[in-house]
Design a protein around this motif. Structure first.
Motif, PDB file in Angstrom:
ATOM      1  N   PHE A 226       0.836  -1.211   0.000  1.00 49.84           N
ATOM      2  CA  PHE A 226       0.000   0.000   0.000  1.00 49.84           C
ATOM      3  C   PHE A 226       0.866   1.255   0.000  1.00 49.84           C
ATOM      4  N   ASN A 227       1.946   1.229   0.799  1.00 54.50           N
ATOM      5  CA  ASN A 227       2.783   2.419   0.886  1.00 54.50           C
ATOM      6  C   ASN A 227       3.523   2.700  -0.414  1.00 54.50           C
ATOM      7  N   PHE A 228       4.047   1.653  -1.057  1.00 58.02           N
ATOM      8  CA  PHE A 228       4.753   1.856  -2.326  1.00 58.02           C
ATOM      9  C   PHE A 228       3.788   2.433  -3.353  1.00 58.02           C
ATOM     10  N   ILE A 229       2.575   1.892  -3.377  1.00 57.64           N
ATOM     11  CA  ILE A 229       1.597   2.366  -4.354  1.00 57.64           C
ATOM     12  C   ILE A 229       1.347   3.857  -4.161  1.00 57.64           C
ATOM     13  N   ALA A 230       1.101   4.233  -2.902  1.00 59.57           N
ATOM     14  CA  ALA A 230       0.812   5.643  -2.634  1.00 59.57           C
ATOM     15  C   ALA A 230       2.027   6.509  -3.002  1.00 59.57           C
ATOM     16  N   ARG A 231       3.221   6.038  -2.651  1.00 60.21           N
ATOM     17  CA  ARG A 231       4.423   6.838  -2.965  1.00 60.21           C
ATOM     18  C   ARG A 231       4.672   6.888  -4.459  1.00 60.21           C
ATOM     19  N   GLY A 232       4.446   5.760  -5.142  1.00 63.45           N
ATOM     20  CA  GLY A 232       4.616   5.734  -6.598  1.00 63.45           C
ATOM     21  C   GLY A 232       3.682   6.720  -7.274  1.00 63.45           C
ATOM     22  N   ILE A 233       2.420   6.741  -6.840  1.00 57.51           N
ATOM     23  CA  ILE A 233       1.450   7.662  -7.431  1.00 57.51           C
ATOM     24  C   ILE A 233       1.873   9.106  -7.162  1.00 57.51           C
ATOM     25  N   GLU A 234       2.276   9.371  -5.918  1.00 61.94           N
ATOM     26  CA  GLU A 234       2.689  10.738  -5.585  1.00 61.94           C
ATOM     27  C   GLU A 234       3.854  11.201  -6.465  1.00 61.94           C
ATOM     28  N   ALA A 235       4.832  10.315  -6.635  1.00 62.14           N
ATOM     29  CA  ALA A 235       5.997  10.676  -7.446  1.00 62.14           C
ATOM     30  C   ALA A 235       5.576  10.955  -8.893  1.00 62.14           C
ATOM     31  N   GLU A 236       4.671  10.145  -9.412  1.00 57.68           N
ATOM     32  CA  GLU A 236       4.263  10.308 -10.805  1.00 57.68           C
ATOM     33  C   GLU A 236       3.405  11.565 -10.997  1.00 57.68           C
ATOM     34  N   VAL A 237       2.550  11.852 -10.026  1.00 56.58           N
ATOM     35  CA  VAL A 237       1.739  13.078 -10.109  1.00 56.58           C
ATOM     36  C   VAL A 237       2.660  14.292 -10.145  1.00 56.58           C
ATOM     37  N   GLU A 238       3.638  14.286  -9.268  1.00 54.47           N
ATOM     38  CA  GLU A 238       4.576  15.398  -9.207  1.00 54.47           C
ATOM     39  C   GLU A 238       5.344  15.544 -10.530  1.00 54.47           C
ATOM     40  N   ARG A 239       5.784  14.414 -11.070  1.00 49.64           N
ATOM     41  CA  ARG A 239       6.524  14.437 -12.331  1.00 49.64           C
ATOM     42  C   ARG A 239       5.661  15.031 -13.445  1.00 49.64           C
ATOM     43  N   GLN A 240       4.402  14.588 -13.524  1.00 49.67           N
ATOM     44  CA  GLN A 240       3.532  15.066 -14.606  1.00 49.67           C
ATOM     45  C   GLN A 240       3.230  16.556 -14.478  1.00 49.67           C
ATOM     46  N   ILE A 241       3.022  17.012 -13.235  1.00 51.83           N
ATOM     47  CA  ILE A 241       2.767  18.449 -13.046  1.00 51.83           C
ATOM     48  C   ILE A 241       3.971  19.237 -13.548  1.00 51.83           C
ATOM     49  N   GLY A 242       5.176  18.729 -13.241  1.00 48.03           N
ATOM     50  CA  GLY A 242       6.404  19.373 -13.716  1.00 48.03           C
ATOM     51  C   GLY A 242       6.455  19.428 -15.238  1.00 48.03           C
ATOM     52  N   VAL A 243       6.066  18.336 -15.878  1.00 51.48           N
ATOM     53  CA  VAL A 243       6.089  18.276 -17.349  1.00 51.48           C
ATOM     54  C   VAL A 243       5.135  19.321 -17.940  1.00 51.48           C
ATOM     55  N   TRP A 244       3.883  19.327 -17.451  1.00 54.35           N
ATOM     56  CA  TRP A 244       2.910  20.289 -17.997  1.00 54.35           C
ATOM     57  C   TRP A 244       3.336  21.722 -17.695  1.00 54.35           C
ATOM     58  N   SER A 246       6.208  22.922 -17.389  1.00 54.56           N
ATOM     59  CA  SER A 246       7.351  23.374 -18.182  1.00 54.56           C
ATOM     60  C   SER A 246       6.965  23.568 -19.649  1.00 54.56           C
ATOM     61  N   GLY A 247       5.667  23.387 -19.962  1.00 50.53           N
ATOM     62  CA  GLY A 247       5.213  23.627 -21.331  1.00 50.53           C
ATOM     63  C   GLY A 247       5.313  22.402 -22.214  1.00 50.53           C
ATOM     64  N   ASP A 248       5.790  21.302 -21.660  1.00 45.79           N
ATOM     65  CA  ASP A 248       5.918  20.059 -22.418  1.00 45.79           C
ATOM     66  C   ASP A 248       4.609  19.257 -22.315  1.00 45.79           C
ATOM     67  N   GLU A 249       4.614  18.053 -22.903  1.00 49.74           N
ATOM     68  CA  GLU A 249       3.435  17.193 -22.826  1.00 49.74           C
ATOM     69  C   GLU A 249       3.781  15.860 -22.182  1.00 49.74           C
ATOM     70  N   VAL A 250       2.841  15.322 -21.417  1.00 48.44           N
ATOM     71  CA  VAL A 250       3.032  13.979 -20.852  1.00 48.44           C
ATOM     72  C   VAL A 250       2.845  12.964 -21.968  1.00 48.44           C
ATOM     73  N   ARG A 251       3.754  12.027 -22.050  1.00 50.51           N
ATOM     74  CA  ARG A 251       3.615  10.968 -23.061  1.00 50.51           C
ATOM     75  C   ARG A 251       3.151   9.665 -22.414  1.00 50.51           C
ATOM     76  N   GLN A 252       2.314   8.924 -23.138  1.00 52.55           N
ATOM     77  CA  GLN A 252       1.836   7.635 -22.625  1.00 52.55           C
ATOM     78  C   GLN A 252       3.021   6.691 -22.469  1.00 52.55           C
ATOM     79  N   GLN A 253       3.138   6.084 -21.296  1.00 56.30           N
ATOM     80  CA  GLN A 253       4.380   5.383 -20.965  1.00 56.30           C
ATOM     81  C   GLN A 253       4.127   4.471 -19.773  1.00 56.30           C
ATOM     82  N   THR A 254       4.864   3.401 -19.698  1.00 57.83           N
ATOM     83  CA  THR A 254       4.745   2.493 -18.552  1.00 57.83           C
ATOM     84  C   THR A 254       5.995   2.629 -17.684  1.00 57.83           C
TER      85      THR A 254
END
Ligand code: ADP
Ligand code: MG
Ligand code: ZN
Length: 469
Positions: A226-244, A246-254
């Motif tokens: 449960f903790n890894f999932i929550a931390r993984g989601i948090e990290a990815e949300v933060e990364r995507q906000i940074g991408v948008w 900075s004027g870039d686009e989020v790309r579909q990715q695994t």
């Protein structure tokens, strides 16, 4: 601009049937490698699958618990992809006609029930297990060679897919805890995450707060805590906000999330459904459960965790009710209260002390537990902790502990409190400046000085009156 996370989960749950989903090999964890296999689950040419009836029934049962419509005509399909742990070159799954669709799960919150849509729940077979040898932390990158254990191949797996209705990492965690407890109580899976019996893929995107668009999502694969999932989601949300931002686009990715380092590693670009070349499995008949079977399964459903949280909330509060129910602790709590314990005190002792001590809950006598709950503030902390740790022992009696008295005499405790405060001037100042949480620190220090013999409630009053003087 402020951003809102949008999250949909794909949850895989191992069913604890005695045998695999399309053959009669035993399902089990921990047997010698490649000892639980046969021509069907090894994918030999010409071997024919036969559906495990119980796996179908349990899938339907879970679907009913999630408020799904149960298909009168579900179809297994071949999902093709080449992978060493998939000997047939395809996985048997359900595709466009799954057994369960259109359900929902209610997540009790302080602002009412959050409704998380369940798009589908379907039955499929698990792949075998690949073990990468050499290299770092069991990952394929840098490994010297890989081994395959086919025991897991063909284990029945239900995949539950939620709508993108989840709005935070914490909500994802709470949804999963509730789903896990539901599955456990239905008796269809132990859902032990450390054994890989419950694994989660999280689909994550972000959007401007208040908008209802769905932006490009990424997927974090195969998390089992449960903790890894929550931390993984948090990290990815933060990364995507940074991408948008900075004027870039989020790309579909695994991505893989490495919990040890907190980093996301891109894996492969996402397949489209077309790439899997799905087609109906010609070796299996469609699943057409008779109406009276579905009715009978429905009648077997117990009162579900979400309902019990609401019922307990009335007697307790939402947070405690949630912890008790999702921990499978509410029955013991009810019996302990019935034996005379205070509701809140019993909840605190069970959820903290008892769980923390790793006691076998099934062996606990509610009557003895109730006595300890009642005596918690009166007897020495050391005696209380020792009694709690022994609660699961056969024939445990609380009596010898109840006759001990913690030191509650102010005159005796005052000088110790004074000494502790003098020794920690920095903390005293911080407390006076509003850091109320330090009260616990001071009480802890006094408890240490008295070898756990002081009455913590009296100590806490003494500390407070001195500091607030
Ligand atoms: P697939 O993985 O087969 O491509 P789906 O399109 O059905 O599957 O979606 C899989 C998961 O992704 C679901 O849980 C769904 O809720 C979630 N999802 C779909 N779109 C988004 C989005 N824009 N943001 C976050 N999650 C999404
Ligand atoms: Mg997916
Ligand atoms: Zn087999």
């Amino acid at each position: 601009m402020s951003w809102e996370p949008v999250i949909g989960l794909e949850v895989h749950v191992h069913l604890k049937t005695r045998t695999k989903v399309f053959c009669r090999c035993p399902v089990g964890f921990g047997a010698g490698e490649n000892t639980q296999t046969c021509p069907v689950c090894l994918g030999f040419p010409g071997a024919l699958p036969v559906i495990n009836r119980r796996a179908v029934e349990w899938t339907i049962k879970l679907g009913l618990a999630l408020g799904c419509e149960i298909a009168q005509h579900a179809v297994f399909a071949r999902k093709h992809y080449p992978y060493p742990d998939l000997p047939k070159g395809y996985q048997i799954s359900q595709y466009d006609l799954p057994s369960c669709i259109n359900g929902k799960m209610l997540l009790p919150t302080a602002e009412g029930d959050r409704v998380i849509g369940i798009v589908r729940a379907h039955l499929e077979e698990d792949a075998a297990k690949t073990i990468h040898v050499g290299g770092r932390s069991g990952r394929i990158g840098g490994a010297d060679y890989s081994l395959i254990d086919f025991n897991r191949g063909g284990t029945p797996l239900v995949e539950i897919v939620t709508a993108p209705d989840i709005r935070s990492a914490d909500e994802a965690r709470r949804f999963l805890q509730l789903l896990r407890q539901t599955v456990v109580e239905l008796g269809i899976s132990d859902a032990e995450m450390e054994k890989g019996a419950l694994r989660v893929d999280a689909n994550v995107s972000v959007r401007p707060t208040g908008s209802d668009e769905l932006r490009t999502r990424t997927e974090i694969k195969n998390m089992n805590s449960f903790n890894f999932i929550a931390r993984g989601i948090e990290a990815e949300v933060e990364r995507q906000i940074g991408v948008w931002d900075s004027g870039d686009e989020v790309r579909q990715q695994t991505y893989d999330f490495d919990a040890a380092t907190g980093t996301l590693t891109a894996r492969r670009s996402k397949e489209e459904a077309d790439d899997y070349r799905y087609f109906p499995e010609p070796d299996l008949v469609p699943v057409e459960p008779p109406a009276d079977l579905v009715e009978a399964l429905c009648a077997e459903l117990p009162e579900l965790p979400a309902e019990r949280i609401r019922r307990l909330e009335a007697a307790l509060d939402l947070d405690r009710a949630t912890v008790l129910v999702t921990g499978g602790l509410d029955r013991l709590w009810g019996e302990t209260v019935a034996a005379g314990a205070d509701r809140t005190a019993a909840a605190n002792v069970i959820a903290n002390a008892l769980v923390g001590a790793g006691v076998d809950l099934g062996a606990v006598s509610p009557a003895e537990l109730a006595k300890l709950v009642g005596a918690r503030d009166r007897i020495p902390r050391t005696a209380f902790d020792e009694a709690i740790a022994k609660l699961g022992d056969p024939g445990f009696s609380a009596e010898p502990y109840l006759t001990q008295e913690a030191v509650a005499d102010s005159a005796e405790l005052e000088p110790i409190v004074a000494r502790v405060l003098e020794a920690n001037p920095g903390q005293v100042e911080a407390f006076r400046n509003g850091k109320q949480g330090l009260l616990g620190f001071f009480v802890g220090q006094v408890m240490k000085e008295t070898d756990g013999k002081a009455n913590p409630r009296v100590v806490s009053e003494l500390v407070r009156s001195r500091l607030e003087a």
